[in-house]
Design a protein around this motif. Sequence first.
Motif, PDB file in Angstrom:
ATOM      1  N   SER A 575     -38.276   6.981   1.462  1.00  0.00           N
ATOM      2  CA  SER A 575     -38.000   6.028   0.568  1.00  0.00           C
ATOM      3  C   SER A 575     -36.799   6.352  -0.355  1.00  0.00           C
ATOM      4  O   SER A 575     -36.491   7.671  -0.614  1.00  0.00           O
ATOM      5  CB  SER A 575     -39.102   5.752  -0.622  1.00  0.00           C
ATOM      6  N   ALA A 576     -35.980   5.297  -0.544  1.00  0.00           N
ATOM      7  CA  ALA A 576     -34.746   5.706  -1.090  1.00  0.00           C
ATOM      8  C   ALA A 576     -34.213   4.760  -2.093  1.00  0.00           C
ATOM      9  O   ALA A 576     -34.607   3.567  -1.860  1.00  0.00           O
ATOM     10  CB  ALA A 576     -33.547   6.120  -0.415  1.00  0.00           C
ATOM     11  N   ASN A 577     -33.564   4.911  -3.077  1.00  0.00           N
ATOM     12  CA  ASN A 577     -32.938   3.833  -4.167  1.00  0.00           C
ATOM     13  C   ASN A 577     -31.553   4.411  -4.774  1.00  0.00           C
ATOM     14  O   ASN A 577     -31.369   5.623  -4.933  1.00  0.00           O
ATOM     15  CB  ASN A 577     -33.756   3.924  -5.403  1.00  0.00           C
ATOM     16  N   ALA A 578     -30.854   3.611  -4.793  1.00  0.00           N
ATOM     17  CA  ALA A 578     -29.571   4.033  -5.533  1.00  0.00           C
ATOM     18  C   ALA A 578     -28.827   3.026  -6.128  1.00  0.00           C
ATOM     19  O   ALA A 578     -29.250   1.611  -5.969  1.00  0.00           O
ATOM     20  CB  ALA A 578     -28.728   4.297  -4.585  1.00  0.00           C
ATOM     21  N   THR A 579     -28.267   3.037  -7.342  1.00  0.00           N
ATOM     22  CA  THR A 579     -27.738   1.945  -8.213  1.00  0.00           C
ATOM     23  C   THR A 579     -26.433   2.556  -8.814  1.00  0.00           C
ATOM     24  O   THR A 579     -26.311   3.588  -9.389  1.00  0.00           O
ATOM     25  CB  THR A 579     -28.778   1.707  -9.708  1.00  0.00           C
ATOM     26  N   LEU A 590     -22.243  -4.266 -15.463  1.00  0.00           N
ATOM     27  CA  LEU A 590     -22.736  -4.910 -13.907  1.00  0.00           C
ATOM     28  C   LEU A 590     -23.277  -3.627 -13.349  1.00  0.00           C
ATOM     29  O   LEU A 590     -22.947  -2.568 -13.358  1.00  0.00           O
ATOM     30  CB  LEU A 590     -21.320  -5.404 -13.117  1.00  0.00           C
ATOM     31  N   TYR A 591     -24.228  -4.055 -12.309  1.00  0.00           N
ATOM     32  CA  TYR A 591     -24.775  -2.954 -11.228  1.00  0.00           C
ATOM     33  C   TYR A 591     -24.824  -3.519  -9.877  1.00  0.00           C
ATOM     34  O   TYR A 591     -25.073  -4.832  -9.527  1.00  0.00           O
ATOM     35  CB  TYR A 591     -26.242  -2.823 -11.772  1.00  0.00           C
ATOM     36  N   ALA A 592     -24.946  -2.672  -8.878  1.00  0.00           N
ATOM     37  CA  ALA A 592     -25.326  -2.909  -7.632  1.00  0.00           C
ATOM     38  C   ALA A 592     -26.278  -1.807  -6.963  1.00  0.00           C
ATOM     39  O   ALA A 592     -26.089  -0.654  -7.456  1.00  0.00           O
ATOM     40  CB  ALA A 592     -24.051  -3.058  -6.670  1.00  0.00           C
ATOM     41  N   SER A 593     -27.278  -2.428  -6.661  1.00  0.00           N
ATOM     42  CA  SER A 593     -28.463  -1.372  -6.096  1.00  0.00           C
ATOM     43  C   SER A 593     -28.827  -1.572  -4.483  1.00  0.00           C
ATOM     44  O   SER A 593     -28.741  -2.700  -4.244  1.00  0.00           O
ATOM     45  CB  SER A 593     -29.660  -1.438  -7.161  1.00  0.00           C
ATOM     46  N   VAL A 594     -29.200  -0.576  -4.273  1.00  0.00           N
ATOM     47  CA  VAL A 594     -30.131  -0.728  -2.677  1.00  0.00           C
ATOM     48  C   VAL A 594     -31.518  -0.102  -2.845  1.00  0.00           C
ATOM     49  O   VAL A 594     -31.823   0.854  -3.544  1.00  0.00           O
ATOM     50  CB  VAL A 594     -29.333  -0.161  -1.794  1.00  0.00           C
ATOM     51  N   ASN A 595     -32.582  -0.495  -2.150  1.00  0.00           N
ATOM     52  CA  ASN A 595     -33.898  -0.080  -2.351  1.00  0.00           C
ATOM     53  C   ASN A 595     -34.405  -0.024  -0.650  1.00  0.00           C
ATOM     54  O   ASN A 595     -34.076  -1.050   0.050  1.00  0.00           O
ATOM     55  CB  ASN A 595     -34.903  -0.778  -2.816  1.00  0.00           C
ATOM     56  N   TYR A 596     -34.653   1.170  -0.329  1.00  0.00           N
ATOM     57  CA  TYR A 596     -34.949   1.253   1.256  1.00  0.00           C
ATOM     58  C   TYR A 596     -36.494   1.755   1.288  1.00  0.00           C
ATOM     59  O   TYR A 596     -36.920   2.906   0.587  1.00  0.00           O
ATOM     60  CB  TYR A 596     -34.066   2.702   1.977  1.00  0.00           C
ATOM     61  N   VAL A 597     -37.126   1.121   1.846  1.00  0.00           N
ATOM     62  CA  VAL A 597     -38.540   1.395   2.332  1.00  0.00           C
ATOM     63  C   VAL A 597     -38.811   1.662   3.809  1.00  0.00           C
ATOM     64  O   VAL A 597     -38.356   0.855   4.617  1.00  0.00           O
ATOM     65  CB  VAL A 597     -39.560   0.009   2.008  1.00  0.00           C
ATOM     66  N   GLY A 598     -38.855   3.136   3.977  1.00  0.00           N
ATOM     67  CA  GLY A 598     -39.065   3.558   5.485  1.00  0.00           C
ATOM     68  C   GLY A 598     -40.251   3.087   6.114  1.00  0.00           C
ATOM     69  O   GLY A 598     -41.236   2.330   5.731  1.00  0.00           O
ATOM     70  N   GLU A 599     -40.473   3.501   7.352  1.00  0.00           N
ATOM     71  CA  GLU A 599     -41.386   3.193   8.319  1.00  0.00           C
ATOM     72  C   GLU A 599     -42.729   3.568   7.853  1.00  0.00           C
ATOM     73  O   GLU A 599     -42.956   4.625   7.136  1.00  0.00           O
ATOM     74  CB  GLU A 599     -41.006   3.827   9.646  1.00  0.00           C
TER      75      GLU A 599
END
Length: 669
Positions: A575-579, A590-599
């Motif tokens: 699992s990973a997140n970044a903002t 302002l913000y930009a973010s990514v959320n990764y949900v693994g296998e």
Amino acid sequence: MAGKILQKSFSHKALWLAGAAILSPCAVSAQEVGDEEIPEIVVTASSVKKKAEDAPASVTVVTEEQLHERPARDLTEVLDRVEGVTMNRAGNQRTIQLRGLGSAYTLFLIDGKRVSSSNNMFRGNDFDAGWVPVEAISRVEVVRGPMSSLYGSDAIGGVVNIITKPVGKSWAGSVSADYIYQENRDAGDAYKVGFFTSGPLIANTLGLKLYGGYNRRERDGAVNNVATIPGFTDKHEEYLDGTLVWTPRDGQELSTNYGYNRLTHDGFPMQRGSYAVTHKGEWGWASSQVRVSGDTIKNEIGNVTGQINPNTADNMQIDGRMTFPFNSGRQSLTVGAEWRTQKLEDAANLRGLPGTPTYDKNPVTEVDQSALFFEGDMRLTETLTLTIGDRYDDHENFGGHHSPRAYLVWKMTPQLTLKTGASQAFRAPTLLQNSPNWGSVSCGSATVGCYIIGSTELKPETATSAEFGLRYKGERFTGGLTLFSTDLENMIDITNRTANKTLAPTYSNFVGFLPDGRPIFRYQNIAKVETKGVETNLGLRLNEAWDLSANYTHLESENTSGTTSIPMIYQPEHSANATLNWKPSGAVRLYASVNYVGEQYLAAYSNAAYNVVMEGYATFDFGATWDVKNNLTLRAGMLNLTDKQIVRETTTEYNEDGRRVFVALTQRF
């Protein structure tokens, strides 16, 4: 294919590479950027207030600003961005899991008061993350790892403490409104309104705070490929809560609180009336807190779709503690006690076995437990602090159990801190699991399926945990890495059941047959679970206008009860997140973010050929906040920018909403 993934812009590989490009292998949470100006003080990780960096536990603070960064209907939509936190999404419900342990092992607190509706809604309790509207929350403290030495049963995985806004010295407040518009018009829109206000009724003596609101997410239409598989169901929630705080003199505070909630999820309405009376005292030689709190939770419908079988749970707790500082404040000792009672009235499920002499005789079950605990905070040197504690719980049905903990915090340099600790914890069976008078239909049918019952033969679940972590805090960079492991034994289980009358007697927890021929199964201690992993986090201030935060969690969670280890379901290995935040002016952010949900596994068996796996995916969000004028704030943005949807094809899968736009207004006064 498990959970068909639809995307209209980028391939899965491109999404992952884009997210990975802004993640660091050693990473601190967004709220930790800028800690040097405003130190985070936490109250959940130990018996005394501490800076987050000095707390004897792995703790993350979600700030008020982060809570409002993106629209959130409940805390699950915020906490899924915290390292070590995953979501169990079975049946499209979202429940919080800490370090690979399910929601039953996460203790929810509201201002330090225990809350649980699991006795009312045993078929998937997704209510406890929603009892407090975001508008009323000051911060949320997430403690990962067992905290049973302070909080007792249910804290094996960790603690989520929702801390509401305090009463202000002068009158102030806010009114807010949010709207989420789905690009896919078969998906349900969401909207909410809320208010918060507080101030003095008598200057420096008597204060009041009030909050309330309404929150709804409309039901999905035909969003899935299979017409019989529903999407997200309708959820609507109403809140009203008030607290009076009396300060007769310096160092003495008496508060009274009453709250009302009505949360309706998928046609199952739950009412909660909560109360608390708390006294806090500062005596010079010691500080104290004494509290009486509790709630009454009514499940208006029951637990079986298509039937109306209401139940009511009454929970009450009396607790108190005193903290004694000594050696010029270098050490402290906290001692405390607690008494708690739970009672459930359920005419539908607390009936005993049909066809027996005790059937339908007593629809009530209850249990009491008490505890004594202590925690010592010892500064061994100027840079080395040892925290030790133990809690002795005396449970009416299971006798006495110790939950010891030891934790070491070493400030190796002004910037680098080492944290390590070990603990043991226990969790008593729930009121339902332990009651031989409790039973419920199961195996997919209320008439031709099977029947499950509680058991007095159950043993408490026990856990042994350890963690080791390093944290760096510099002027512009903060980073941390934590290794953790937990061994859970005697996990209580009811997965062994079948409607097949021929196979049923071969199951170890088979009890017999009902008069109509349905097989009966009891809860049993069967599972041993091992979880281990790595949590990393990063905070980087690029300059006065730009900052980056990120985290990554690697998790291995397995059921090791049998000869072959079986992966735990709904537990992403990665699992990973970044903002990325940008503040071009004092009024605009302002913000930009990514959320990764693994296998992750959606179903897992001893024969791996039958396992169901969902591949990993990433979603991107962006948003902006504009402080317009006269205390008016406008927020807007887009969620799931690349429209990466997940649609259900089987009941084990879950939905992920596609692209949607949000807008929100907050007026402060």
